[in-house]
Enzyme design. Structure first.
Site, PDB file in Angstrom:
ATOM      1  CD  GLU A 172      -2.759  -1.413   2.369  1.00  0.00           C
ATOM      2  OE1 GLU A 172      -2.776  -0.540   3.254  1.00  0.00           O
ATOM      3  OE2 GLU A 172      -3.479  -2.439   2.422  1.00  0.00           O
ATOM      4  CD  GLU A 178      -4.640  -7.825   1.389  1.00  0.00           C
ATOM      5  OE1 GLU A 178      -5.506  -7.096   1.925  1.00  0.00           O
ATOM      6  OE2 GLU A 178      -3.411  -7.595   1.486  1.00  0.00           O
TER       7      GLU A 178
HETATM    8  O1  G3I Z   1      -6.231 -11.355  18.132  1.00  0.00           O
HETATM    9  C1  G3I Z   1      -5.846 -10.194  18.883  1.00  0.00           C
HETATM   10  C2  G3I Z   1      -6.606 -10.158  20.205  1.00  0.00           C
HETATM   11  O2  G3I Z   1      -6.189 -11.266  20.995  1.00  0.00           O
HETATM   12  C3  G3I Z   1      -6.299  -8.850  20.922  1.00  0.00           C
HETATM   13  O3  G3I Z   1      -7.088  -8.775  22.093  1.00  0.00           O
HETATM   14  C4  G3I Z   1      -6.662  -7.680  19.983  1.00  0.00           C
HETATM   15  C5  G3I Z   1      -6.411  -6.341  20.607  1.00  0.00           C
HETATM   16  O4  G3I Z   1      -5.002  -6.165  20.743  1.00  0.00           O
HETATM   17  O5  G3I Z   1      -5.849  -7.774  18.788  1.00  0.00           O
HETATM   18  C6  G3I Z   1      -6.174  -8.956  18.069  1.00  0.00           C
HETATM   19  O6  G3I Z   1      -5.358  -9.001  16.935  1.00  0.00           O
HETATM   20  C7  G3I Z   1      -5.771  -8.117  15.909  1.00  0.00           C
HETATM   21  C8  G3I Z   1      -5.934  -8.966  14.640  1.00  0.00           C
HETATM   22  O7  G3I Z   1      -6.234  -8.123  13.510  1.00  0.00           O
HETATM   23  C9  G3I Z   1      -7.031 -10.014  14.770  1.00  0.00           C
HETATM   24  O8  G3I Z   1      -8.259  -9.399  14.850  1.00  0.00           O
HETATM   25  C10 G3I Z   1      -4.654  -7.091  15.699  1.00  0.00           C
HETATM   26  O9  G3I Z   1      -4.560  -6.257  16.835  1.00  0.00           O
HETATM   27  C11 G3I Z   1      -4.993  -6.260  14.470  1.00  0.00           C
HETATM   28  O10 G3I Z   1      -3.913  -5.366  14.183  1.00  0.00           O
HETATM   29  C12 G3I Z   1      -5.187  -7.181  13.263  1.00  0.00           C
HETATM   30  O11 G3I Z   1      -5.613  -6.396  12.154  1.00  0.00           O
HETATM   31  C13 G3I Z   1      -5.268  -6.908  10.862  1.00  0.00           C
HETATM   32  C14 G3I Z   1      -4.797  -5.712  10.035  1.00  0.00           C
HETATM   33  O12 G3I Z   1      -4.552  -6.096   8.680  1.00  0.00           O
HETATM   34  C15 G3I Z   1      -3.519  -5.132  10.603  1.00  0.00           C
HETATM   35  O13 G3I Z   1      -2.507  -6.105  10.552  1.00  0.00           O
HETATM   36  C16 G3I Z   1      -6.483  -7.558  10.229  1.00  0.00           C
HETATM   37  O14 G3I Z   1      -6.790  -8.767  10.891  1.00  0.00           O
HETATM   38  C17 G3I Z   1      -6.221  -7.848   8.765  1.00  0.00           C
HETATM   39  O15 G3I Z   1      -7.403  -8.323   8.123  1.00  0.00           O
HETATM   40  C18 G3I Z   1      -5.738  -6.589   8.039  1.00  0.00           C
HETATM   41  O16 G3I Z   1      -5.406  -6.970   6.740  1.00  0.00           O
HETATM   42  C19 G3I Z   1      -5.050  -5.871   5.860  1.00  0.00           C
HETATM   43  C20 G3I Z   1      -3.936  -6.333   4.958  1.00  0.00           C
HETATM   44  O17 G3I Z   1      -2.834  -6.721   5.746  1.00  0.00           O
HETATM   45  C21 G3I Z   1      -3.577  -5.231   3.973  1.00  0.00           C
HETATM   46  N1  G3I Z   1      -4.730  -4.816   3.186  1.00  0.00           N
HETATM   47  C22 G3I Z   1      -5.867  -4.374   4.011  1.00  0.00           C
HETATM   48  C23 G3I Z   1      -6.261  -5.491   4.975  1.00  0.00           C
HETATM   49  C24 G3I Z   1      -7.468  -5.077   5.791  1.00  0.00           C
HETATM   50  O18 G3I Z   1      -7.156  -3.988   6.605  1.00  0.00           O
END
Ligand code: G3I
Length: 365
Positions: A166, A273
Site C-alpha cells: 500500500e 485479498e
Molecule cells: O487477536 C488479537 C486479540 O487477541 C487482541 O485482544 C486484539 C487487541 O489487541 O488484537 C487482536 O489481533 C488483531 C488482529 O487483527 C485479529 O483481529 C490485531 O490487533 C490487528 O492489528 C489485526 O488487524 C489486521 C490488520 O490487517 C492489521 O494487521 C487484520 O486482521 C487484517 O485483516 C488486516 O489486513 C489488511 C492487509 O494486511 C492489507 N490490506 C488491508 C487489509 C485489511 O485492513
C-alpha cells in the site's frame, strides 16, 4: 431423507448425478449423502489462497474447509511487524522478537502441503516501537535490512512475499509518507526492501501490493507509475498484487480493467485479498439475496478477468478470510454493524453464490 435446501441449492449444478441418485427415490437411501461441492483447488491448477490466524487453526470446522478448498495460506497479521516486534522488542536483538504464531502458520502450511505467501515486510501502517525508538538514528537502515533478511530467511519456504504494501496514498495524489520513507527515502526504502528480500530468498516472488486500484483511477495510475519507476531502477519486483477489497456497489468492468492494466507489466499477478462487502453506502434497501447475487456477479468478473491472463501471470487467487464471521469486516476495529457477508462461505461454512461463481469460473478457466 431431508436435504438442506441451502446446501442443495449451493451444490447445484456441481453434483447433479449425486442429486439425481439421492432424489431417485432409492428405496432406503443411505444416510443423507453429504452434498459435497468439489474442492476449489481441484477445479484448476491455479493456487487458491486464504488468509489465516492461529486461532483459526484450532477450529476443526475452519481447518477442514480450508484444507479442502485452498492450496495456499497467507498469515492475516501474525507475520507482520506488529506481531513479530511486540512492545519491548529491540530491532537490534532478534532474541526479543516473537515467532510462535508465524511459525505455527508456516508449519500448518508445510504439514498440509499448502503454499505459504508472506505478508507484509514493509507497510506504512506498521511502525512498531522497536523502530520508532531508532527513528532518525544512524543504525536505522541496518536494522531495517536485518528485519527483512531475518524474516524472509526464517520463512524460506514462502513462495512469495508482499515486500511493499500500500505505497500509494488514499486518493492516488502522492506516495505515502511514513517512518520508512522518512528515514530511508521514498523510492529508496522500497529499493532496499526488494534488494534485501531478494538476497535472502532469490527464488521467492516479490510483490508490491495495493488496494482500490479498481475504483480510484488516479491510484491505479500512481501505482503503475511507481512500479515502472522501481523496475527501471532495478527493483526485483517479481509480481503485482491487487488486493481486491471490493463491494457490491463497484462499477461493473472496473476490476477487469484494473487487472488488464496491472498485468501489462507482464509480471505474475496476485489477487491477494479478495472480499466483497455488501452495500456499504446502503443506497436503497436491497434484499440480502439480491446483494449476494451482485456479489457473485462481481466475483465472476474478477475471476474471469484473472483467468484470462496467461498462466505464467496467474500467481494465486486469495480470499481475505474463509467464513463471513472470520472477516476483518466483521471484527474490531472494522466491524461496522457486524452484519457484513463479504466472503465465500457463510458463518456456518456453507458455500455462497460467490463461491459458486468462483468455482464456475475456475471450471471454465
Ligand atoms: O487477536 C488479537 C486479540 O487477541 C487482541 O485482544 C486484539 C487487541 O489487541 O488484537 C487482536 O489481533 C488483531 C488482529 O487483527 C485479529 O483481529 C490485531 O490487533 C490487528 O492489528 C489485526 O488487524 C489486521 C490488520 O490487517 C492489521 O494487521 C487484520 O486482521 C487484517 O485483516 C488486516 O489486513 C489488511 C492487509 O494486511 C492489507 N490490506 C488491508 C487489509 C485489511 O485492513
Amino acid at each position: 431423507m431431508m436435504i438442506d435446501r441451502r446446501r442443495l441449492m449451493g451444490a447445484l449444478p456441481l453434483t447433479v448425478p449425486a442429486l439425481l441418485s439421492a432424489c431417485k427415490g432409492a428405496a432406503q437411501p443411505a444416510p443423507a449423502a453429504r452434498l459435497e461441492t468439489p474442492p476449489l483447488k481441484s477445479l484448476s491448477s491455479l493456487p487458491i489462497g486464504c488468509c489465516v490466524q492461529t486461532p483459526h487453526l484450532q477450529d476443526p470446522v475452519f481447518t477442514e474447509l480450508l484444507t479442502r478448498h485452498f492450496s495456499q495460506v497467507t498469515p492475516e497479521w501474525q507475520m507482520k511487524m506488529e506481531y513479530i516486534l511486540p512492545e519491548g522488542a529491540s530491532a537490534a536483538d532478534v532474541s526479543t522478537w516473537r515467532w510462535d504464531a508465524p511459525d505455527a502458520i508456516a508449519a500448518f502450511a508445510a504439514m498440509n502441503g499448502m503454499r505459504l505467501h508472506g505478508t507484509t515486510l514493509v507497510w506504512y501502517a506498521e511502525h512498531p516501537p522497536a523502530f520508532e525508538a531508532i527513528d532518525g538514528q544512524s543504525g536505522f537502515e541496518a536494522a531495517y535490512r536485518r528485519y527483512i533478511e531475518t524474516v524472509v530467511r526464517r520463512y524460506g519456504a514462502a513462495t512469495g512475499w508482499d515486500v511493499v504494501n500500500e505505497p500509494v496514498d488514499e486518493d492516488g495524489s502522492r506516495l505515502r509518507e511514513h517512518l520508512w520513507q522518512r528515514n530511508l527515502g521514498q523510492e529508496e526504502h522500497m529499493l532496499i526492501a526488494f534488494e534485501t528480500a531478494h538476497a535472502a530468498a532469490p527464488d521467492a516472488v516479490l510483490f508490491i501490493n495495493e488496494y482500490f486500484v479498481e475504483k480510484i483511477p488516479a491510484k491505479r495510475l500512481a501505482y503503475m507509475r511507481l512500479i515502472e519507476t522501481l523496475l527501471k531502477r532495478g527493483a526485483k519486483i517479481g509480481g503485482v498484487g491487487i488486493q481486491s477489497h471490493l463491494d457490491i456497489d463497484a462499477r461493473p468492468g472496473d476490476s477487469k480493467s484494473a487487472i488488464r492494466d496491472l498485468a501489462s507489466f507482464g509480471l505474475p499477478v496476485h489477487i491477494s485479498e479478495i472480499d466483497i462487502g455488501l452495500s456499504r453506502e446502503k443506497p436503497e434497501p436491497r434484499t440480502v439475496d439480491d446483494q449476494l447475487k451482485l456479489q457473485a456477479g462481481l466475483m465472476t468478473e474478477v475471476a474471469e478477468a484473472f483467468l484470462d491472463l496467461p498462466q505464467s501471470q496467474r500467481y494465486a487467487f486469495t480470499a481475505w478470510g474463509l467464513r463471513d464471521k472470520d472477516s476483518w469486516l466483521r471484527n474490531p476495529p472494522n466491524a461496522g454493524d457486524g452484519t457484513d457477508q463479504p466472503l465465500m462461505f457463510d458463518d456456518n461454512g456453507q458455500p455462497k453464490p460467490m463461491f459458486e461463481a468462483l468455482a464456475a469460473a475456475l471450471r471454465g478457466g
